[in-house]
Design an enzyme around this catalytic site. Structure first.
Site, PDB file in Angstrom:
ATOM      1  N   LYS A 156       0.572  -1.002  -0.148  1.00  0.00           N
ATOM      2  CA  LYS A 156      -0.046   0.049  -0.061  1.00  0.00           C
ATOM      3  C   LYS A 156       0.731   1.130  -0.100  1.00  0.00           C
ATOM      4  O   LYS A 156       0.589   2.092  -0.680  1.00  0.00           O
ATOM      5  CB  LYS A 156      -0.911  -0.110   1.369  1.00  0.00           C
ATOM      6  CG  LYS A 156      -1.894   0.626   1.519  1.00  0.00           C
ATOM      7  CD  LYS A 156      -3.085   0.107   2.458  1.00  0.00           C
ATOM      8  CE  LYS A 156      -2.602   0.239   3.912  1.00  0.00           C
ATOM      9  NZ  LYS A 156      -2.879   1.589   4.655  1.00  0.00           N
ATOM     10  N   ARG A 174       2.530   5.739  -3.480  1.00  0.00           N
ATOM     11  CA  ARG A 174       3.746   6.649  -4.032  1.00  0.00           C
ATOM     12  C   ARG A 174       3.977   6.371  -5.584  1.00  0.00           C
ATOM     13  O   ARG A 174       4.165   7.505  -6.291  1.00  0.00           O
ATOM     14  CB  ARG A 174       4.870   6.350  -3.348  1.00  0.00           C
ATOM     15  CG  ARG A 174       4.848   7.022  -1.782  1.00  0.00           C
ATOM     16  CD  ARG A 174       5.709   6.375  -0.966  1.00  0.00           C
ATOM     17  NE  ARG A 174       6.144   6.953   0.407  1.00  0.00           N
ATOM     18  CZ  ARG A 174       5.082   6.890   1.447  1.00  0.00           C
ATOM     19  NH1 ARG A 174       4.257   5.983   1.472  1.00  0.00           N
ATOM     20  NH2 ARG A 174       5.245   7.196   2.507  1.00  0.00           N
ATOM     21  N   GLY A 229      -4.736   7.753   5.927  1.00  0.00           N
ATOM     22  CA  GLY A 229      -3.837   8.661   6.410  1.00  0.00           C
ATOM     23  C   GLY A 229      -3.070   8.822   5.422  1.00  0.00           C
ATOM     24  O   GLY A 229      -2.371  10.191   5.178  1.00  0.00           O
ATOM     25  N   SER A 250       8.179  10.122  10.828  1.00  0.00           N
ATOM     26  CA  SER A 250       7.115   9.967  10.121  1.00  0.00           C
ATOM     27  C   SER A 250       7.420   9.626   8.531  1.00  0.00           C
ATOM     28  O   SER A 250       7.669  10.848   8.110  1.00  0.00           O
ATOM     29  CB  SER A 250       5.807  10.499  10.241  1.00  0.00           C
ATOM     30  OG  SER A 250       4.874  10.553   9.308  1.00  0.00           O
ATOM     31  N   ASP A 261       3.627  -0.776  11.594  1.00  0.00           N
ATOM     32  CA  ASP A 261       2.458  -1.347  11.097  1.00  0.00           C
ATOM     33  C   ASP A 261       2.390  -2.784  11.692  1.00  0.00           C
ATOM     34  O   ASP A 261       0.998  -3.597  11.620  1.00  0.00           O
ATOM     35  CB  ASP A 261       1.925  -1.468   9.785  1.00  0.00           C
ATOM     36  CG  ASP A 261       1.992   0.185   9.275  1.00  0.00           C
ATOM     37  OD1 ASP A 261       1.545   1.036  10.036  1.00  0.00           O
ATOM     38  OD2 ASP A 261       2.341   0.562   8.138  1.00  0.00           O
ATOM     39  N   LYS A 280      -3.485   5.800  15.092  1.00  0.00           N
ATOM     40  CA  LYS A 280      -3.456   5.175  13.900  1.00  0.00           C
ATOM     41  C   LYS A 280      -5.093   4.954  13.591  1.00  0.00           C
ATOM     42  O   LYS A 280      -5.959   5.695  13.918  1.00  0.00           O
ATOM     43  CB  LYS A 280      -2.749   3.691  13.861  1.00  0.00           C
ATOM     44  CG  LYS A 280      -1.100   4.036  14.000  1.00  0.00           C
ATOM     45  CD  LYS A 280      -0.581   4.490  12.631  1.00  0.00           C
ATOM     46  CE  LYS A 280       0.727   4.551  12.860  1.00  0.00           C
ATOM     47  NZ  LYS A 280       1.257   5.250  11.907  1.00  0.00           N
ATOM     48  N   ARG A 336      -4.470   1.833  18.749  1.00  0.00           N
ATOM     49  CA  ARG A 336      -4.012   0.426  18.585  1.00  0.00           C
ATOM     50  C   ARG A 336      -3.685   0.069  19.834  1.00  0.00           C
ATOM     51  O   ARG A 336      -3.765  -1.409  20.080  1.00  0.00           O
ATOM     52  CB  ARG A 336      -3.073   0.206  17.493  1.00  0.00           C
ATOM     53  CG  ARG A 336      -3.604   0.326  16.067  1.00  0.00           C
ATOM     54  CD  ARG A 336      -2.790  -0.093  15.094  1.00  0.00           C
ATOM     55  NE  ARG A 336      -3.650   0.062  13.680  1.00  0.00           N
ATOM     56  CZ  ARG A 336      -2.908   0.310  12.636  1.00  0.00           C
ATOM     57  NH1 ARG A 336      -1.845   0.596  12.394  1.00  0.00           N
ATOM     58  NH2 ARG A 336      -3.682   0.307  11.554  1.00  0.00           N
ATOM     59  N   ARG A 366      -5.906  -3.526  10.821  1.00  0.00           N
ATOM     60  CA  ARG A 366      -4.941  -4.410  11.219  1.00  0.00           C
ATOM     61  C   ARG A 366      -5.353  -4.892  12.632  1.00  0.00           C
ATOM     62  O   ARG A 366      -4.913  -5.950  12.870  1.00  0.00           O
ATOM     63  CB  ARG A 366      -3.485  -3.409  11.423  1.00  0.00           C
ATOM     64  CG  ARG A 366      -3.265  -2.924  10.230  1.00  0.00           C
ATOM     65  CD  ARG A 366      -1.618  -2.483  10.262  1.00  0.00           C
ATOM     66  NE  ARG A 366      -1.390  -1.569   9.144  1.00  0.00           N
ATOM     67  CZ  ARG A 366      -1.236  -1.849   7.928  1.00  0.00           C
ATOM     68  NH1 ARG A 366      -1.141  -2.959   7.493  1.00  0.00           N
ATOM     69  NH2 ARG A 366      -0.745  -0.980   6.946  1.00  0.00           N
TER      70      ARG A 366
HETATM   71  C1  S3P Z   1       2.947   4.948   6.011  1.00  0.00           C
HETATM   72  C2  S3P Z   1       3.957   5.539   7.060  1.00  0.00           C
HETATM   73  C3  S3P Z   1       3.539   4.903   8.618  1.00  0.00           C
HETATM   74  C4  S3P Z   1       2.610   3.722   8.773  1.00  0.00           C
HETATM   75  C5  S3P Z   1       1.347   3.921   7.634  1.00  0.00           C
HETATM   76  C6  S3P Z   1       1.817   4.070   6.196  1.00  0.00           C
HETATM   77  C7  S3P Z   1       3.473   5.679   4.608  1.00  0.00           C
HETATM   78  O1  S3P Z   1       3.029   6.098   9.228  1.00  0.00           O
HETATM   79  O2  S3P Z   1       2.175   3.683   9.811  1.00  0.00           O
HETATM   80  O3  S3P Z   1       0.597   2.537   7.515  1.00  0.00           O
HETATM   81  O4  S3P Z   1       2.977   5.000   3.569  1.00  0.00           O
HETATM   82  O5  S3P Z   1       4.214   6.430   4.613  1.00  0.00           O
HETATM   83  P1  S3P Z   1       3.871   7.183   9.637  1.00  0.00           P
HETATM   84  O6  S3P Z   1       4.407   8.036   8.814  1.00  0.00           O
HETATM   85  O7  S3P Z   1       2.828   7.935  10.516  1.00  0.00           O
HETATM   86  O8  S3P Z   1       4.886   6.369  10.834  1.00  0.00           O
END
Ligand code: S3P
Length: 429
Positions: free
Chosen positions: A10, A15, A81, A157, A311, A338, A342, A384
């Protein structure tokens, strides 16, 4: 030995789509997951003028740089997110106007982590309802050019990094980010494979990355790539296999080291883990993972490792519940932000099933035992949490009912069938 494939990653798929839409020329992506989150990104890109054509069976054709426009209605990021945060950076840099919104769960998640540094770059962003939460409005046309940014995020992040790199790329503004710990580096790898100059230097336990976009006059090369299988989806099947004493091979999974924390912890626990590199897709290593069921020991996860397995903590927590001894996770407070809180959902569901589990402010302490577990768990709509407890429930002697199994579709449509295949050897698909 059971062999299985998992849906495309994902994080990489989001991206690939965005960077293909920004490329000069036509891209073809295969192995795109049918996950609802990735569909949200596709729909938002189309609303912004991106030409993304779904060829079916995970194939997408994208015409690059078709001309961006302000969408006529709000961009719906659904439950995702990554969509919300990456598109905030993209829209701010493109200089178009857009409102971003999400479902109830996404609207509870923090957005300041991307909005604050983007505002420091001069982006005009305001929350329409509540500070730090969707919906938000970006007045890209009013922002003018963005200013260069040097930034030390409070939390490391990958979404923040990606949002800032996208803003830098689309507005041709320099961006420098210093992270305390190194998050997943998909954006940097893909951008480099497309010809963009992204410089990274280790700094302590973390990393400094620089994108001198203002002095780069090149364009992004189009992508012709297959999305690697999602190691985060694989984690649930691996846990189910280990709990039922089955040896498992997963073919064509992403082996990016910044996502390698889960396999590292399994090795430390005594599991025999073998990985074989079979190729590279747009800078992303891909290969096969085999796990051989073995006697496992409890684990201890510290803050520095968390970004590499953030994750996978739900999968590891349910695994810990079946391993005699105390397993500990610390430095994972961001798990409360999240798709659900979680830490709270893991702890309360494990306790409902009769497992002793302490919820810490930034982690969990799970007292594992062989005793069978039985009961009904609540997912809070979090894919999840659903998949983790599904894997636990599939273990011999365990009976777990997940209140909302459907929510697994957010990242892994077909999960329940794959789980059955792993734990019974039957292919129900
Ligand atoms: C992700 C980054 C992570 C991850 C999310 C996907 C991404 O979050 O938990 O499921 O695709 O950049 P954070 O960037 O908040 O750590």
């Amino acid at each position: 030995m059971i062999e299985i494939c998992v849906p495309g990653d994902k994080s990489i798929a989001h991206r690939f789509l965005i960077l293909a839409a920004l490329a000069e020329g036509d891209s073809v992506l295969t192995g795109m997951p049918a996950s609802l989150d990735v569909r949200s990104t596709t729909a938002c890109l189309r609303a912004l003028g991106g030409a993304v054509e779904d060829g079916g069976a995970g194939r997408m054709a994208i015409k690059g740089s078709t001309g961006w426009r302000s969408p006529t209605s709000g961009l719906d990021c659904g439950n995702s997110g990554t969509t919300a945060r990456l598109l905030t950076g993209l829209v701010a840099g493109l200089g178009v106007d857009a409102e971003l919104r999400g479902d109830e769960s996404l609207s509870r998640r923090p957005m300041d982590r991307v909005v604050y540094p983007l505002q420091a770059m001069g982006a005009q962003i305001r929350y329409t309802d509540r500070r730090d939460h969707l919906p938000l409005r970006i007045e890209g046309r009013a922002s003018g050019g963005l200013r260069a940014l040097r930034y030390r995020p409070r939390i490391s992040s990958a979404q923040v990094r990606a949002a800032l790199l996208l803003a830098g790329l689309t507005s041709r503004t320099d961006v420098e980010i210093l992270d305390r710990f190194r998050p997943r580096d998909h954006t940097e790898r893909i951008l480099r494979s497309q010809g963009a100059p992204i410089i990274s230097e280790p700094e302590g336990a973390g990393e400094r990355i620089r994108f001198p976009a203002s002095s780069w006059s090149g364009g992004l090369k189009p992508l012709a790539a297959a999305v690697p299988g999602d190691v985060s989806s694989a984690a649930f099947l691996i846990v189910a296999a280990l709990l039922s004493g089955t040896d498992l091979t997963l073919r064509g999974v992403g082996l990016n080291p910044t996502r390698g924390g889960f396999l590292h912890v399994l090795s430390e626990m005594g599991v025999e883990v073998r990985t074989v590199l079979t190729g590279v897709q747009a800078g992303e290593p891909v290969g096969d993972i085999s796990v051989i069921a073995s006697t496992m020991h409890p684990f201890s996860i510290e803050e520095a490792l968390v970004p590499r397995l953030v994750d996978e903590i739900p999968a590891l927590a349910v695994l810990a519940s079946r391993i005699p001894g105390v397993s500990v996770v610390r430095g994972a407070g961001d798990l409360r932000m999240k798709e659900s809180d979680r830490l709270a959902f893991l702890a309360s569901n494990l306790r409902t099933l009769g497992v002793r589990c302490e919820e810490l402010t930034d982690g969990l302490r799970v007292h594992g035992a062989h005793a069978p577990v039985t009961g009904v768990v609540r997912t809070g709509g979090d894919h999840r949490i659903a998949m983790a407890f599904g894997a636990l429930g599939a273990a011999p002697g365990c009976q777990v009912t997940v209140d909302d199994p459907q929510c697994a579709d957010v990242s892994f449509p077909g999960y329940w069938e794959a789980l059955k295949q792993v734990t019974t050897g039957e292919d129900s698909r």
